[in-house]
Enzyme design. Structure first.
Site, short mmCIF file in Angstrom:
data_model
loop_
_atom_site.label_atom_id
_atom_site.label_comp_id
_atom_site.label_asym_id
_atom_site.label_seq_id
_atom_site.Cartn_x
_atom_site.Cartn_y
_atom_site.Cartn_z
N GLU A 89 -4.93 4.17 -7.72
CA GLU A 89 -4.05 3.05 -8.03
C GLU A 89 -4.79 1.71 -7.97
O GLU A 89 -4.60 0.85 -8.81
CB GLU A 89 -2.89 3.06 -7.01
CG GLU A 89 -1.83 2.02 -7.27
CD GLU A 89 -0.80 2.47 -8.29
OE1 GLU A 89 -0.69 3.68 -8.51
OE2 GLU A 89 -0.12 1.59 -8.84
N ASP A 90 -5.64 1.57 -6.98
CA ASP A 90 -6.17 0.23 -6.69
C ASP A 90 -7.63 0.01 -7.00
O ASP A 90 -8.13 -1.08 -6.80
CB ASP A 90 -5.95 -0.08 -5.19
CG ASP A 90 -4.47 -0.13 -4.82
OD1 ASP A 90 -3.66 -0.34 -5.73
OD2 ASP A 90 -4.15 0.04 -3.64
#
Ligand code: MN
Length: 741
Positions: A89-90
């Site tokens: 996600e990051d």
């Protein structure tokens, strides 16, 4: 005992690499340390300089999550997943990267946790709770494919809750706490991890109702100070009793958490002093039989409170919890709760499903035999829950236990392979198709919902398994844009419509060019217009066709470029009505008493007279005679009726082709223009020019110049146009163009 609580929670300090490895090796000597080290380093590097709200480096978060997972004695795959759970996600890391570095099992787990994080939770809406329960049921379904995904998610949430005070936004703190209280804490309870559940509840409570939290915490401190002596006295009494009986037992106390007390205060309408089991003793013994022996011993030596005796050993709680609970009257007639259980039962109570993982034969994994002792399959407790929820009658009952205000606007659907696709409520298979992939959406022509063919406008329901039927070429239908609810589907459909429109303009433009050449008895081919393209500043023939089809360039302009040496071509003459019959040619077709030889004649632009129309000539000094139809507005405003010349068509004109003008309002959808041109062609008209007057998202106002034999022919074409589903209005153009409303 307090394994979970022992993991450092201060923000400034996180587990060092060797500390994490030590922690895991303690319960799993055969752990793949290389794998753990690799994941630790990877997470640290991947998150790099990212920061948490607390000011800590971001990687401290996954490391702490891994620590909590280790405190639950989970397998190395779960710990690695904890370390890697935020990298998809990051950070730049991809699923493929994770697969390559850590294998498919871990990659799938990380992907699962990531997807879980992407489920958008919406604002509570108590009036739609039943629906929400159904939504939530799918959420659980999706999660329970591998319970480790849920475990990692819960530990992730626990660490986020522990550091929530650093979150700068009050609304976010409240939303996250609400979500934790309503979704994650009940889930933790469902899978039996009591300790995580109660900590999640307590932390949420602290943010949601800080004044109540603080007041209970203060009262607890007072209570503790007052009871200190009594508790140690009781503790000694219990120890003496078990020793007397020769029972090996661990005895310790546990204090109720603030939220649990708060709930009791609310539910039972009692005061703080009346809460019976703020403090409870736990007696942990070797086996089941000893549990009952200790119970008998207690009931012999103290008076028990009959209404409060519970046997969760013979009838375990749905989440697998087993224990004997009894309340006795202790010193000073004080009520005191005592819980009696085996070490194994204690383990299950503390770690829930996680207790079913075991070290065995050098491989640390889920151990069905060990699981059997305390209920079998770790998901066994979840599966009946899911089934229960699926029988919608019990949805309300389920709701009582877990408030599910979060999924009001979501519908959870599945691909045939079982992948969860969450969509906004009201979504159709077209939304679904675009959510899967743009290509799938573009080529969608139908759908099977739960194995039955259903219309594409069908609103999807929770749990629907949707299979998209695909065609070769994109074939979006005009009404699809009204059927979708996701932005992704809508913008994709708009793009497709635009592409289709361009294709149509190109096709019509090519046709117009071909016709113009045909009237000069020339064969039209792309190879023969290379110079023309250059002269007009186009690179590709398609650009020219598009300009012609759209009306950005007139046929006349095109023909001038195609035949630069020639004064006029028939197409050029045809193009503009006023040039259609001039001077000598007009005399061939128009007759009248007032006409004198040598006077130039023009067919008026405003009404475009064609043979068959009743016509009037207006004498204009210096301009010759302008010919209007009898009903033209220009005549009505001309007061000098003495200037009117009574003229008519010659017979010969009936056999010539004239250009009539039609204005039409056409729906702005693919296929509309194709339909219009087809109708004109079938009615024997020859479309020689199209002009777009006005364009809106829903309609085109257009002018069609059509070669016809006479006015009756033109009216037939207009009538035919009106039969088209795409044509809102069509009329002969008279005077200035006024778009249809
Ligand atoms: Mn996280």
């Amino acid at each position: 005992m307090n394994k979970i609580a022992n993991i450092k929670t201060e923000t400034s300090r996180h587990l060092r690499q060797y500390e994490l490895v030590d922690l895991v090796r303690e319960y799993d000597p055969s752990v793949d340390e290389n794998l753990l080290n690799k994941a630790y380093v990877y997470a640290t590097k991947a998150h790099g300089a990212q920061m948490r709200h607390s000011g800590d480096p971001y990687y401290a978060h996954p490391i702490q999550v891994a620590g909590i997972l280790a405190s639950l004695h989970l397998d190395v795959q779960s710990i690695c997943t904890g370390l890697l759970h935020d990298v998809l996600e990051d950070t730049e890391a991809t699923y493929e990267d994770i697969t390559e570095m850590f294998g498919e099992e871990i990659a799938k787990l990380v992907d699962g946790v990531t997807k879980l994080g992407q489920v958008e939770l919406s604002v509570p809406n108590p009036t739609r709770q039943r629906r929400q329960a159904e939504n939530f049921q799918k959420f659980v379904l999706a999660m329970s494919k591998d319970v480790r995904v849920l475990l990692v998610k819960l530990c992730d949430r626990l660490h986020n809750m522990r550091t929530l005070e650093h979150h700068p936004k009050a609304e976010s703190r409240e939303r996250i706490s609400r979500e934790t209280m309503d979704i994650y804490a009940p889930l933790a309870r469902r899978i039996g991890i009591d300790r995580i559940c109660s900590e999640l509840e307590d932390l949420s409570f602290k943010h949601l109702n800080s004044s109540a939290y603080e007041s209970i915490t203060r009262r607890l401190e007072d209570w503790r100070a007052n009871q200190k002596a009594a508790i140690s006295q009781m503790s000694v009494a219990l120890r003496d009793l078990t020793d007397e009986q020769g029972i090996a037992a661990q005895i310790y106390g546990r204090e109720k958490r603030a939220y649990a007390i708060w709930r009791k205060l609310q539910r039972q309408g009692i005061s703080f002093e009346d809460v019976a089991d703020i403090y409870a003793f736990r007696i942990i013994v070797d086996d089941r039989a000893t549990c009952y022996r200790v119970l008998g011993m207690l009931h012999t030596n103290f008076r028990c409170v009959p209404a409060r005796f519970r046997d969760f050993i013979s009838v375990p709680k749905p989440n697998g919890y087993q224990s004997l609970h009894t309340t006795i009257l202790g010193p000073e007639n004080r009520r005191l709760e005592i819980q009696i259980r085996t070490a194994r039962m204690e383990d299950v109570a503390e770690r829930g499903v996680a207790a079913h993982w075991a070290y065995k034969n050098e491989s640390y994994a889920y151990d069905p035999e060990k699981a059997q002792e305390s209920g079998g399959d770790p998901l066994r407790r979840i599966r009946p829950l899911v089934e229960m929820m699926e029988q919608s009658g019990d949805a309300d009952e389920f709701l009582e236990h877990a408030k599910l205000e979060m999924f009001a606007d979501q519908v959870f659907t599945f691909t045939p392979k079982g992948e969860l696709i969450s969509l906004p409520r009201g979504a159709t298979p077209i939304d679904f198709a675009y959510a899967v992939h743009t290509d799938v959406g573009d080529t969608c022509i139908g759908a099977l919902i739960n194995n039955r063919e259903r219309p594409l406008r069908t609103r999807l329901q929770n749990g629907d398994v949707v299979k998209i039927i695909r065609g070769g070429e994109p074939e979006p239908q005009p009404d699809w844009e009204n059927m979708v609810v996701t932005g992704r589907a809508r913008s994709s459909l708009r793009r497709l419509t635009r592409d289709k429109e361009v294709q149509e303009f190109v096709r019509i433009g090519a046709m117009l060019a071909d016709h113009a050449f045909a009237r000069e008895d020339k064969d039209f081919s792309e190879s023969s217009i290379g110079d023309t393209l250059k002269r007009l500043g186009f690179k590709e023939p398609e650009e020219l066709y598009h300009a012609l089809g759209k009306g950005d360039m007139s046929i006349k302009h095109f023909m001038k470029a195609a035949f630069p040496g020639r004064e006029s071509t028939k197409a050029m003459e045809d193009y503009a009505n006023r040039e259609f019959i001039t001077d000598s040619t007009a005399k061939l077709y128009v007759k009248g008493d007032g006409l004198t030889a040598g006077v130039s004649m023009h067919l008026s632009d405003c009404c475009s007279p064609i043979p068959g129309d009743r016509i009037v000539g207006l004498q204009r000094p210096g301009k010759g005679v302008i010919i209007h139809t009898i009903d033209c507005d220009v005549l009505a405003s001309s007061d000098a009726s003495s200037d009117w010349l009574d003229i008519g068509w010659r017979r010969a004109a009936q056999h010539a082709m004239s250009t009539g003008r039609v204005t039409a309002t056409v729906e702005h959808v693919p296929g509309a223009l194709a339909d219009v041109t087809k109708i004109i062609g079938e009615a024997g008209g020859n479309l020689i020019n199209i002009t777009t007057v006005q364009r809106s998202p829903t309609f085109f106002d257009m002018i069609f110049d059509v070669e016809v034999t006479d006015n009756r022919h033109l009216m037939q074409i207009i009538a035919a146009l009106r039969t088209s589903a795409y044509v809102v209005a069509a009329q002969r153009m008279m005077g200035e163009f006024v778009p249809a409303q």
